[in-house]
Design an enzyme around this catalytic site. Structure first.
Site, mmCIF file in Angstrom:
data_model
loop_
_atom_site.group_PDB
_atom_site.id
_atom_site.type_symbol
_atom_site.label_atom_id
_atom_site.label_comp_id
_atom_site.label_asym_id
_atom_site.label_seq_id
_atom_site.Cartn_x
_atom_site.Cartn_y
_atom_site.Cartn_z
ATOM 1 N N LYS A 147 0.783 -1.789 -0.212
ATOM 2 C CA LYS A 147 -0.137 -0.019 -0.170
ATOM 3 C C LYS A 147 0.652 1.384 -0.004
ATOM 4 O O LYS A 147 1.790 1.470 0.996
ATOM 5 C CB LYS A 147 -0.575 -0.590 0.964
ATOM 6 C CG LYS A 147 -2.205 0.696 0.809
ATOM 7 C CD LYS A 147 -2.394 1.774 1.077
ATOM 8 C CE LYS A 147 -2.090 3.113 1.922
ATOM 9 N NZ LYS A 147 -1.892 4.350 1.332
ATOM 10 N N GLY B 50 7.141 5.778 8.608
ATOM 11 C CA GLY B 50 5.760 6.217 8.442
ATOM 12 C C GLY B 50 5.871 6.875 9.709
ATOM 13 O O GLY B 50 7.119 7.206 10.678
ATOM 14 N N SER B 51 5.291 7.908 9.877
ATOM 15 C CA SER B 51 5.242 8.827 11.703
ATOM 16 C C SER B 51 4.901 7.970 12.632
ATOM 17 O O SER B 51 4.332 6.860 12.466
ATOM 18 C CB SER B 51 4.282 9.708 11.049
ATOM 19 O OG SER B 51 2.979 8.742 10.992
ATOM 20 N N GLU C 166 9.276 1.361 10.809
ATOM 21 C CA GLU C 166 10.745 2.315 11.129
ATOM 22 C C GLU C 166 10.001 3.560 10.570
ATOM 23 O O GLU C 166 9.000 3.770 9.983
ATOM 24 C CB GLU C 166 11.356 2.324 9.126
ATOM 25 C CG GLU C 166 12.489 3.076 9.032
ATOM 26 C CD GLU C 166 12.619 4.591 8.631
ATOM 27 O OE1 GLU C 166 12.354 5.699 9.764
ATOM 28 O OE2 GLU C 166 12.767 4.814 7.507
ATOM 29 N N CYS D 101 14.410 10.594 6.546
ATOM 30 C CA CYS D 101 14.076 9.904 7.419
ATOM 31 C C CYS D 101 15.164 10.270 8.786
ATOM 32 O O CYS D 101 15.244 9.820 9.614
ATOM 33 C CB CYS D 101 12.939 8.315 8.064
ATOM 34 S SG CYS D 101 13.404 7.232 6.707
ATOM 35 N N GLU E 294 10.907 15.276 14.959
ATOM 36 C CA GLU E 294 10.911 15.264 13.381
ATOM 37 C C GLU E 294 10.552 16.529 12.792
ATOM 38 O O GLU E 294 8.690 16.642 12.262
ATOM 39 C CB GLU E 294 10.574 13.667 13.078
ATOM 40 C CG GLU E 294 11.195 13.367 11.707
ATOM 41 C CD GLU E 294 11.014 12.556 11.276
ATOM 42 O OE1 GLU E 294 9.845 12.222 11.187
ATOM 43 O OE2 GLU E 294 11.846 10.876 10.794
HETATM 44 P P1 NAD Z 1 1.879 8.874 7.998
HETATM 45 O O1 NAD Z 1 1.879 7.249 8.910
HETATM 46 O O2 NAD Z 1 0.449 8.653 7.913
HETATM 47 O O3 NAD Z 1 1.302 8.000 6.139
HETATM 48 C C1 NAD Z 1 2.412 6.535 6.114
HETATM 49 C C2 NAD Z 1 1.798 5.660 5.427
HETATM 50 O O4 NAD Z 1 0.754 5.157 6.108
HETATM 51 C C3 NAD Z 1 1.132 6.100 4.226
HETATM 52 O O5 NAD Z 1 1.207 5.409 3.133
HETATM 53 C C4 NAD Z 1 -0.234 5.979 4.738
HETATM 54 O O6 NAD Z 1 -1.476 5.980 3.367
HETATM 55 C C5 NAD Z 1 -0.102 4.953 5.835
HETATM 56 N N1 NAD Z 1 -1.540 5.398 7.007
HETATM 57 C C6 NAD Z 1 -1.800 5.960 7.057
HETATM 58 N N2 NAD Z 1 -3.005 6.295 7.951
HETATM 59 C C7 NAD Z 1 -3.253 4.780 8.554
HETATM 60 C C8 NAD Z 1 -3.465 3.784 8.545
HETATM 61 N N3 NAD Z 1 -4.639 4.683 10.080
HETATM 62 N N4 NAD Z 1 -3.270 2.234 8.990
HETATM 63 C C9 NAD Z 1 -2.263 2.013 8.431
HETATM 64 N N5 NAD Z 1 -1.895 2.850 6.850
HETATM 65 C C10 NAD Z 1 -1.816 4.444 7.277
HETATM 66 O O7 NAD Z 1 2.744 9.857 7.443
HETATM 67 P P2 NAD Z 1 2.321 11.841 6.770
HETATM 68 O O8 NAD Z 1 1.306 11.946 6.807
HETATM 69 O O9 NAD Z 1 2.625 11.312 5.369
HETATM 70 O O10 NAD Z 1 3.478 12.202 7.185
HETATM 71 C C11 NAD Z 1 3.055 12.572 8.636
HETATM 72 C C12 NAD Z 1 4.958 12.469 9.034
HETATM 73 O O11 NAD Z 1 5.276 11.173 9.336
HETATM 74 C C13 NAD Z 1 6.113 13.390 8.618
HETATM 75 O O12 NAD Z 1 5.234 15.069 8.659
HETATM 76 C C14 NAD Z 1 7.399 12.682 8.871
HETATM 77 O O13 NAD Z 1 7.777 13.268 10.609
HETATM 78 C C15 NAD Z 1 6.626 11.119 9.245
HETATM 79 N N6 NAD Z 1 7.533 10.503 8.308
HETATM 80 C C16 NAD Z 1 8.402 10.335 8.193
HETATM 81 C C17 NAD Z 1 8.999 9.099 7.255
HETATM 82 C C18 NAD Z 1 9.797 8.497 7.666
HETATM 83 O O14 NAD Z 1 10.719 7.226 6.621
HETATM 84 N N7 NAD Z 1 9.999 7.181 8.851
HETATM 85 C C19 NAD Z 1 7.896 8.995 6.142
HETATM 86 C C20 NAD Z 1 6.903 9.777 5.965
HETATM 87 C C21 NAD Z 1 6.368 10.680 6.874
#
Ligand code: NAD
Length: 493
Positions: free
Chosen positions: A182, A235-236, A257, A291, A391
């Site tokens: 996804k 992700g976050s 991660e 990240c 972050e």
């Molecule tokens: P996020 O964690 O919400 O999204 C990352 C992924 O998770 C996306 O594919 C999203 O569709 C999916 N996702 C969102 N909600 C979900 C849920 N409830 N269940 C399963 N999957 C879900 O991140 P974001 O909103 O795109 O970014 C927010 C913050 O996250 C950024 O500002 C940054 O600080 C951090 N971030 C970190 C990384 C990293 O590499 N560690 C990458 C992107 C964002």
């Protein structure tokens, strides 16, 4: 800055509009709804992708289940060959992949590590080894087999969709798992294109499925699906925690991660001509939306004025623009990310940090239709400030000073994160001592990350502390997607 129109990239020639990949078929979402994918530099709609939901995830898991027995039983050497073929196609289509990622993420086009990493992982497919076990009788043979988990899921973010797709699918596939991926709603195109190439490489239908959609809809359905046997998430922290909760309910393991607040530690004897440009690149690359970005500079107080002056010059010289121009940095991914970064700029000022360079949104042409924020250098940052702890995921570097090595280590380790770190020194003994004491999954000395094009190959990547657990890439990347079966054979009469 030139304002020429973006070079044409014909996305419709690369991807079928409004479809994702399930069981080798390009299909729309069950609901037929779509999501617009937007160029963050211009606001122009690039393409439409399906707005997948739990139903599409279910279809994809079933397709992956169907593909599993044949893929699991395909010889490891053949799986490796198919992954090599995928790597070759990725190499052949390098330009299109790089441009696609650049236009959907907004970063300048640059060299891509994907094909090399894929080649490395392909080579590991037929090197998955078990053990023979000591037994109490010569008639009994004991051994371990490493077997795939089954159908596994991966959720990736928008900041590096190409590498994230490869790191979170290829190791699992090499081990004989089938995958449902996804990608992020903001940047799903590169993942779809890489999946198209996987199919063209001969990787059987259903081995790699890609379901696009929002996190709360398609994303949330993946770790809670009863057919999923292991997950990876990048992700976050907030979403990571939700995914971990879903995995706990489903009783499945997770590779996680969650970003970092990576320190760049500059010791008094550092070679500044080498260190300063690398430090700037590390926070400006992809507008700091990395990240592993080196977002905290820990400088020996004796060097402070010299380093800040040199950094300021470099920050002023950073070229900001569109992906096809000769620039160092593009926009942020979306309005939410822009607000987040601007909020942190305000927080830093309120906390008493000093803006040396940058600090505002760029609004004039050609930045007026995108999410452009100036690269920003904050000085006089104290370890407890939020801009030194949290972050930001933007082009914002916080400068902190320390008096001695003890204090440098305490500041470096004084956040919830522990993803990467860099140490800049010409003293090998200090480098070794500090590399051991810094809490991070990756410590670079006189470089950043894995050292880039001349650096180490197949470097494990992942965090300590709240940065997560498990490693993508590295010598154990493929084994991590296997489970151990012990087999005991009594051949006695
Ligand atoms: P996020 O964690 O919400 O999204 C990352 C992924 O998770 C996306 O594919 C999203 O569709 C999916 N996702 C969102 N909600 C979900 C849920 N409830 N269940 C399963 N999957 C879900 O991140 P974001 O909103 O795109 O970014 C927010 C913050 O996250 C950024 O500002 C940054 O600080 C951090 N971030 C970190 C990384 C990293 O590499 N560690 C990458 C992107 C964002």
């Amino acid at each position: 800055m030139t304002t020429t129109a973006p070079a044409p990239l014909d996305i419709s020639a690369l991807l079928a509009d409004g479809t994702h990949l399930i069981g080798g078929e390009w299909v729309p979402a069950r609901t037929k709804s779509t999501i617009d994918v937007v160029n963050p530099a211009t606001g122009a709609v690039l393409a439409r992708v399906p707005r997948g939901t739990a139903e599409d995830i279910d279809d994809a898991v079933r397709a992956a289940e169907e593909a599993l027995p044949a893929w699991r039983d395909t010889s490891p050497a053949r799986r490796g060959e198919l992954l090599y073929r995928w790597a070759e196609l990725v190499r052949e289509h390098d330009t299109a992949i790089n441009e696609l990622e650049a236009v959907e993420v907004g970063h300048p086009v640059g060299p891509s590590p994907i094909a090399a990493r894929l080649t490395y992982l392909a080579g590991k497919a037929d090197k998955i080894l078990g053990h023979t076990l000591p037994t109490r009788s010569p008639d009994v043979l004991g051994m371990t087999l490493r077997e795939p988990f089954g159908v596994v899921g991966a959720i990736i973010p928008w900041n590096a969709p190409g590498p994230m797709t490869v790191f979170n699918t290829a190791p699992a596939m090499a081990a004989g798992n089938t995958v449902v991926l996804k990608p992020a709603e903001d940047a799903p195109l590169t993942a779809l294109y890489l999946a198209r190439l996987a199919l063209e490489a001969g990787i059987p239908p259903g081995v790699l499925n890609v379901v696009t959609g929002y996190g709360a809809e398609a994303g949330a359905a993946l770790p809670s699906h009863p057919g999923i046997r292991k997950m990876s998430f990048t992700g976050s922290p907030a979403t990571g925690s939700a995914v971990m909760t879903a995995c706990a309910r489903n009783l499945i393991p997770l590779q996680l991660e969650l970003g970092g607040k990576s320190p760049q530690i500059v010791l008094p004897d550092a070679d500044l001509t080498k260190a300063v440009p690398a430090i700037v690149r590390s926070i400006v690359m992809n507008s700091g939306q990395v990240c592993a970005a080196g977002s905290r500079l820990l400088v020996a107080s004796s060097l402070h004025d010299q380093v800040v002056e040199t950094l300021a010059e470099r920050f002023r010289a950073v070229r900001v623009g569109l992906w096809h121009q000769q620039v160092d940095m593009g926009p942020l991914i979306n309005a939410r990310q822009e607000k987040r970064v601007l909020d942190y700029l305000a927080i830093g000022r309120e906390e008493g940090a000093e803006v040396v360079v940058g600090g505002t949104k760029l609004t004039e042409v050609p930045y007026d239709s995108g999410y452009f924020v100036e690269p920003t250098l904050f000085d006089r940052v104290r370890p407890e400030m939020r801009i030194a702890q949290e972050e930001i995921f933007g082009p914002v570097l916080s400068v902190l000073t320390y008096e001695d090595e003890e204090e440098a280590v305490a500041i470096a380790n004084g956040t919830r994160y522990g993803l990467t770190a860099s140490i800049w020194t010409q003293d090998v003994s200090r480098a070794v001592r500090l590399a051991r004491r810094v809490e991070a999954g990756q410590v670079a000395v006189n470089t950043v990350g894995d050292g880039g094009p001349t650096g180490s190959i197949g470097t494990p990547f992942g965090g300590y502390k709240n940065s997560g657990f498990g490693r993508s890439m590295g010598p154990d990347a493929v084994e991590d997607w296997t489970q151990v079966k012990a087999v005991i054979i009594d051949a006695g009469s």
